[in-house]
Design a protein around this motif. Structure first.
Motif, PDB file in Angstrom:
ATOM      1  N   HIS A  24       0.916  -4.078 -18.461  1.00 43.22           N
ATOM      2  CA  HIS A  24       2.321  -4.728 -17.647  1.00 43.22           C
ATOM      3  C   HIS A  24       2.332  -3.860 -16.215  1.00 43.22           C
ATOM      4  O   HIS A  24       1.933  -2.671 -15.500  1.00 43.22           O
ATOM      5  N   ALA A  25       2.675  -4.787 -15.557  1.00 43.37           N
ATOM      6  CA  ALA A  25       2.327  -3.921 -13.638  1.00 43.37           C
ATOM      7  C   ALA A  25       4.130  -4.727 -12.962  1.00 43.37           C
ATOM      8  O   ALA A  25       4.530  -5.549 -12.914  1.00 43.37           O
ATOM      9  N   VAL A  26       4.436  -4.114 -11.845  1.00 43.76           N
ATOM     10  CA  VAL A  26       5.004  -4.898 -11.055  1.00 43.76           C
ATOM     11  C   VAL A  26       4.177  -4.815  -9.843  1.00 43.76           C
ATOM     12  O   VAL A  26       3.808  -3.705  -9.739  1.00 43.76           O
ATOM     13  N   PHE A  27       4.808  -5.949  -9.404  1.00 41.74           N
ATOM     14  CA  PHE A  27       3.409  -6.627  -8.361  1.00 41.74           C
ATOM     15  C   PHE A  27       4.539  -6.303  -6.754  1.00 41.74           C
ATOM     16  O   PHE A  27       6.140  -7.037  -6.508  1.00 41.74           O
ATOM     17  N   ILE A  28       4.264  -5.963  -5.568  1.00 40.00           N
ATOM     18  CA  ILE A  28       5.081  -5.206  -4.656  1.00 40.00           C
ATOM     19  C   ILE A  28       3.997  -6.145  -2.689  1.00 40.00           C
ATOM     20  O   ILE A  28       2.584  -5.725  -3.406  1.00 40.00           O
ATOM     21  N   TRP A  29       4.710  -7.084  -3.221  1.00 37.89           N
ATOM     22  CA  TRP A  29       3.920  -7.616  -2.128  1.00 37.89           C
ATOM     23  C   TRP A  29       4.700  -7.308  -0.574  1.00 37.89           C
ATOM     24  O   TRP A  29       5.800  -7.601  -0.097  1.00 37.89           O
ATOM     25  N   GLY A  61       5.905   5.537 -12.745  1.00 35.81           N
ATOM     26  CA  GLY A  61       4.558   5.640 -13.325  1.00 35.81           C
ATOM     27  C   GLY A  61       3.117   5.249 -11.895  1.00 35.81           C
ATOM     28  O   GLY A  61       3.118   6.625 -11.519  1.00 35.81           O
ATOM     29  N   GLN A  62       1.951   4.765 -12.083  1.00 41.23           N
ATOM     30  CA  GLN A  62       1.286   5.414 -11.547  1.00 41.23           C
ATOM     31  C   GLN A  62       0.748   3.397  -9.949  1.00 41.23           C
ATOM     32  O   GLN A  62       1.505   2.470 -10.994  1.00 41.23           O
ATOM     33  N   MET A  63       0.820   4.195  -9.199  1.00 39.61           N
ATOM     34  CA  MET A  63       0.863   3.014  -8.285  1.00 39.61           C
ATOM     35  C   MET A  63      -0.575   2.399  -7.394  1.00 39.61           C
ATOM     36  O   MET A  63      -1.529   3.849  -7.222  1.00 39.61           O
ATOM     37  N   GLN A  64      -1.234   1.347  -7.741  1.00 42.56           N
ATOM     38  CA  GLN A  64      -2.553   1.571  -7.256  1.00 42.56           C
ATOM     39  C   GLN A  64      -2.408   0.200  -5.929  1.00 42.56           C
ATOM     40  O   GLN A  64      -1.401  -0.573  -6.113  1.00 42.56           O
ATOM     41  N   VAL A  65      -3.769  -0.020  -5.186  1.00 36.64           N
ATOM     42  CA  VAL A  65      -3.637  -0.968  -4.458  1.00 36.64           C
ATOM     43  C   VAL A  65      -4.616  -2.453  -4.813  1.00 36.64           C
ATOM     44  O   VAL A  65      -4.874  -2.051  -5.161  1.00 36.64           O
ATOM     45  N   ALA A  66      -3.888  -3.469  -5.346  1.00 37.32           N
ATOM     46  CA  ALA A  66      -4.566  -3.419  -5.837  1.00 37.32           C
ATOM     47  C   ALA A  66      -5.573  -4.956  -5.037  1.00 37.32           C
ATOM     48  O   ALA A  66      -6.828  -5.149  -5.665  1.00 37.32           O
ATOM     49  N   TYR A  67      -5.425  -5.677  -3.426  1.00 37.86           N
ATOM     50  CA  TYR A  67      -6.264  -6.141  -2.800  1.00 37.86           C
ATOM     51  C   TYR A  67      -5.729  -5.656  -2.058  1.00 37.86           C
ATOM     52  O   TYR A  67      -4.864  -5.767  -0.825  1.00 37.86           O
ATOM     53  N   ASP A  68      -6.706  -5.074  -0.625  1.00 33.53           N
ATOM     54  CA  ASP A  68      -6.694  -4.565   0.398  1.00 33.53           C
ATOM     55  C   ASP A  68      -7.703  -5.419   1.494  1.00 33.53           C
ATOM     56  O   ASP A  68      -8.560  -5.681   2.541  1.00 33.53           O
ATOM     57  N   SER A  69      -6.631  -6.532   2.361  1.00 39.17           N
ATOM     58  CA  SER A  69      -6.909  -7.521   3.162  1.00 39.17           C
ATOM     59  C   SER A  69      -8.192  -6.752   3.980  1.00 39.17           C
ATOM     60  O   SER A  69      -8.189  -6.626   5.397  1.00 39.17           O
ATOM     61  N   THR A  70      -7.743  -5.759   5.077  1.00 40.13           N
ATOM     62  CA  THR A  70      -8.144  -5.141   6.029  1.00 40.13           C
ATOM     63  C   THR A  70      -9.465  -4.071   5.760  1.00 40.13           C
ATOM     64  O   THR A  70      -9.708  -4.475   6.626  1.00 40.13           O
ATOM     65  N   LYS A  71      -9.896  -4.213   4.252  1.00 44.12           N
ATOM     66  CA  LYS A  71     -11.611  -3.792   4.792  1.00 44.12           C
ATOM     67  C   LYS A  71     -12.323  -4.544   5.301  1.00 44.12           C
ATOM     68  O   LYS A  71     -13.396  -3.815   6.362  1.00 44.12           O
ATOM     69  N   PHE A  72     -12.044  -6.131   4.833  1.00 39.99           N
ATOM     70  CA  PHE A  72     -12.339  -7.156   5.149  1.00 39.99           C
ATOM     71  C   PHE A  72     -11.909  -6.975   6.930  1.00 39.99           C
ATOM     72  O   PHE A  72     -13.146  -7.773   7.755  1.00 39.99           O
ATOM     73  N   ILE A  73     -10.809  -6.918   6.962  1.00 44.86           N
ATOM     74  CA  ILE A  73     -11.318  -7.542   9.072  1.00 44.86           C
ATOM     75  C   ILE A  73     -11.389  -5.860   9.292  1.00 44.86           C
ATOM     76  O   ILE A  73     -12.245  -6.016  10.632  1.00 44.86           O
ATOM     77  N   GLN A  74     -11.125  -5.067   8.915  1.00 46.87           N
ATOM     78  CA  GLN A  74     -12.322  -3.976   9.434  1.00 46.87           C
ATOM     79  C   GLN A  74     -13.746  -3.927   9.732  1.00 46.87           C
ATOM     80  O   GLN A  74     -14.392  -3.592  10.660  1.00 46.87           O
ATOM     81  N   ALA A  75     -14.637  -4.229   8.545  1.00 47.24           N
ATOM     82  CA  ALA A  75     -15.880  -4.933   8.317  1.00 47.24           C
ATOM     83  C   ALA A  75     -15.843  -5.721   9.425  1.00 47.24           C
ATOM     84  O   ALA A  75     -16.854  -6.049  10.485  1.00 47.24           O
TER      85      ALA A  75
END
Length: 95
Positions: A24-29, A61-75
């Motif tokens: 179970h996770a908490v989504f922060i957008w 808890g444990q924080m993780q980045v699920a999706y990072d669109s900046t990788k596509f932008i930088q590429a």
């Protein structure tokens, strides 16, 4: 979290749940500002995540980045720069 956004303890929807890696996770957008630079905005996340990881696991808890669109932008930016440099070299050699 106050360094990167505002936390509201109300549910947007009581009929959905989020899971990440089977837990179970908490989504922060964090929506971006229409005039802002997403690369600058996301640049502050690693520091905020590191500071929050120092908090007791019971609270954060444990924080993780699920999706990072900046990788596509930088590429994409890197590819445009490479293509421009290659075009300059080709035109210089052809002329």
């Amino acid at each position: 979290m106050e360094d990167i956004g505002t936390v509201d303890l109300n549910a947007q929807s009581w009929t959905s749940s989020i899971e990440m890696n089977g837990q179970h996770a908490v989504f922060i957008w964090r929506p971006g500002d229409p005039t802002g630079n997403p690369l600058s905005l996301v640049g502050g996340y690693p520091g905020a995540v590191a500071r929050n990881r120092a908090q007791p696991a019971v609270v954060i808890g444990q924080m993780q980045v699920a999706y990072d669109s900046t990788k596509f932008i930088q590429a994409s930016i890197d590819e445009v720069q490479f293509t421009l440099a290659a075009a300059v070299v080709i035109v210089s050699l052809a002329g």
